[in-house]
Design an enzyme around this catalytic site. Structure first.
Site, PDB file in Angstrom:
ATOM      1  N   ALA A 171       0.805  -1.217   0.000  1.00  0.00           N
ATOM      2  CA  ALA A 171       0.000   0.000   0.000  1.00  0.00           C
ATOM      3  C   ALA A 171       0.836   1.264   0.000  1.00  0.00           C
ATOM      4  CB  ALA A 171      -0.922   0.000   1.225  1.00  0.00           C
ATOM      5  N   CYS A 172       2.162   1.150   0.020  1.00  0.00           N
ATOM      6  CA  CYS A 172       3.016   2.346   0.157  1.00  0.00           C
ATOM      7  C   CYS A 172       3.883   2.623  -1.057  1.00  0.00           C
ATOM      8  CB  CYS A 172       3.892   2.211   1.399  1.00  0.00           C
ATOM      9  SG  CYS A 172       2.998   2.371   2.952  1.00  0.00           S
TER      10      CYS A 172
END
Length: 456
Positions: free
Chosen positions: A277-278
């Site tokens: 998610a980063c």
């Protein structure tokens, strides 16, 4: 004593005495470890999440994240100082509210701030004087001030006097056995001195060190710069892999030798693409904000495109290798892998984590099937692929057993995620062909004989 100082001093005293009540909005891979860390350091903590199943499992003490200690949640719940709830009314009782909700990308690959805005709107309904709100979700520089603050102030309370507002970028690294939430320094920033002091006081109370910066926008930029750095270097090392391979040079050996230099070099390693998610998301937020501000990020944009292309390039290379070994050529059109069965080892985006968000393995699986292959997977963290996600058509597929008999069914086995549990020695002995995108066999000292190993 004036109104502003009274709220500030009251919360400061509550933090110092560990009497401040903490609420964490969002109990995912960031929010839950953060909530547990606040509890560990003596704060009464409530997690607020919309998912009823997750709330129920947490309150039952289930190990909902595999790399947390098996009894960590249960012990926290049993203490009576840690709980989860769907009821947003719990926010009114908190002194400190931490927002840890997803910040994904839209279909157009632009920032998707729906969850942050929704969380802020929910908090605004329960906001009272003297509270502090801290956004942890990865956002573009300026989002705390221009998006979150107006929502919270809509009821008449003002940031910096009636309530306090700050930003602290999450730095969670799922599955990292060397650093955890408590031991990773936290950057903190706010646009007024009282909020900045309070957010620094709070994080100093729950982690080993807090690093104050001059503004919320500066703190927001820190996270995006950290992940953009990684994005660019991952793209570079995958490019070097391809270039050095053409020169018959092993990129893994080169990196290990280069890493002995005590300055000016940081090792990054090739792989099947980026996930989570980063790293795939933060650079997009930075690039979007730069364009909005009239600037540009061409290097970051090129790295993003390069990383996004890796799974399809791997699929093409696998197809070419299988065609060469089968004595056939790949047609320019059609499906060159028709009739070929391939097993992907690892479907999660990283080692020893039950998370498939933006996993390159899923992209690769889809690309191989577009080329006609019959693709299955083995992953101890995913006995069955869940509903939803970027590839809903894959929901319900099940992990195949890693046995000698089963391995003989495949034309090739591709190691995509280097989980520690699988028996790579068995794969080395039984697989007809092995594609290794993580260098697991060489690192483990496992030899794959008869030219059956292809490092990718």
């Amino acid at each position: 004593m004036n109104y502003e100082t009274s709220h500030h001093l009251s919360l400061k005293q509550l933090i110092a005495a560990r009497d401040a009540r903490v609420a964490v909005v969002g109990l995912g891979y960031v929010g839950l470890p953060l909530a547990l860390t606040a509890y560990d350091e003596g704060f009464d903590t409530t997690g607020v999440d919309l998912n009823p199943d997750r709330v129920a499992r947490i309150n039952q003490g289930d190990q909902v994240i595999s790399y947390l200690a098996s009894d960590r949640i249960a012990q926290a719940v049993d203490s009576g100082r840690f709980r989860a709830t769907q009821d947003a009314a719990a926010l009114a009782e908190a002194d400190i509210i931490l927002i840890c909700v997803p910040t994904p990308l839209t279909d157009a690959q632009d920032p998707d701030m729906r969850f942050v805005a929704a969380a802020a709107e929910t908090i605004a309904q329960h906001l009272r004087p003297g509270q502090m709100v801290v956004l942890e979700s990865s956002v573009w520089p300026g989002a705390t001030t221009t998006l979150v603050q107006p929502i919270l102030e809509a009821g008449g309370l003002r940031a910096g006097s009636d309530f306090f507002l700050a930003f602290s970028p999450e730095r969670e690294d799922p599955g990292n056995d060397k650093f955890d939430t408590h031991s990773i320094p936290k950057v903190v920033g706010a646009d007024d001195p009282l909020s900045r002091q309070l957010v620094e006081d709070f994080y100093r109370a729950i982690v080993t060190s807090a690093v104050p910066v001059s503004s919320a926008a500066t703190a927001e930029a820190v996270k995006l710069v950290e992940n953009s750095f990684r994005t660019v270097n991952i793209a570079l090392v995958n490019e070097l892999k391809t270039a050095l391979e053409a020169m018959d040079v092993d990129v893994w050996e080169v990196i290990e030798a280069a890493a002995t230099k005590p300055f000016g070099f940081m090792p990054f390693y090739p792989g099947p693409g980026i996930g989570g998610a980063c790293i795939p998301v933060s650079p997009a937020y930075l690039a979007w904000r730069a364009a909005d501000a009239g600037s540009d990020t061409p290097i970051i944009n090129l790295a993003r495109s390069s990383n996004d292309a890796v799974p399809s390039m791997l699929a093409a290379r696998m197809a070419a290798e299988l065609a060469a070994r089968n004595g056939s050529a790949i047609a320019e059109t059609g499906q060159p892998l028709t009739g070929q069965r391939i097993l992907l080892m690892g479907i999660a985006y990283k080692r020893d984590v039950e998370d498939t968000r933006r996993s390159p393995a899923l992209v690769l699986l889809d690309e191989l099937e577009k080329l006609g292959a019959e693709v299955e997977y083995h992953d101890p963290y995913f006995p069955r692929l869940p509903e939803g996600g970027e590839y809903p058509q894959l929901a319900g597929r099940t992990s195949q057993p890693l046995t000698a008999e089963n391995l003989k069914r495949y034309a090739a086995v591709a190691v995509i995620t280097d989980h520690s549990a699988p028996d790579y020695g068995l794969v080395a002995r039984e697989a007809a062909l092995v594609f290794d995108t993580r260098n697991v066999f060489e690192k483990a000292g496992i030899r794959v004989t008869d030219g059956r190993l292809v490092k990718m």
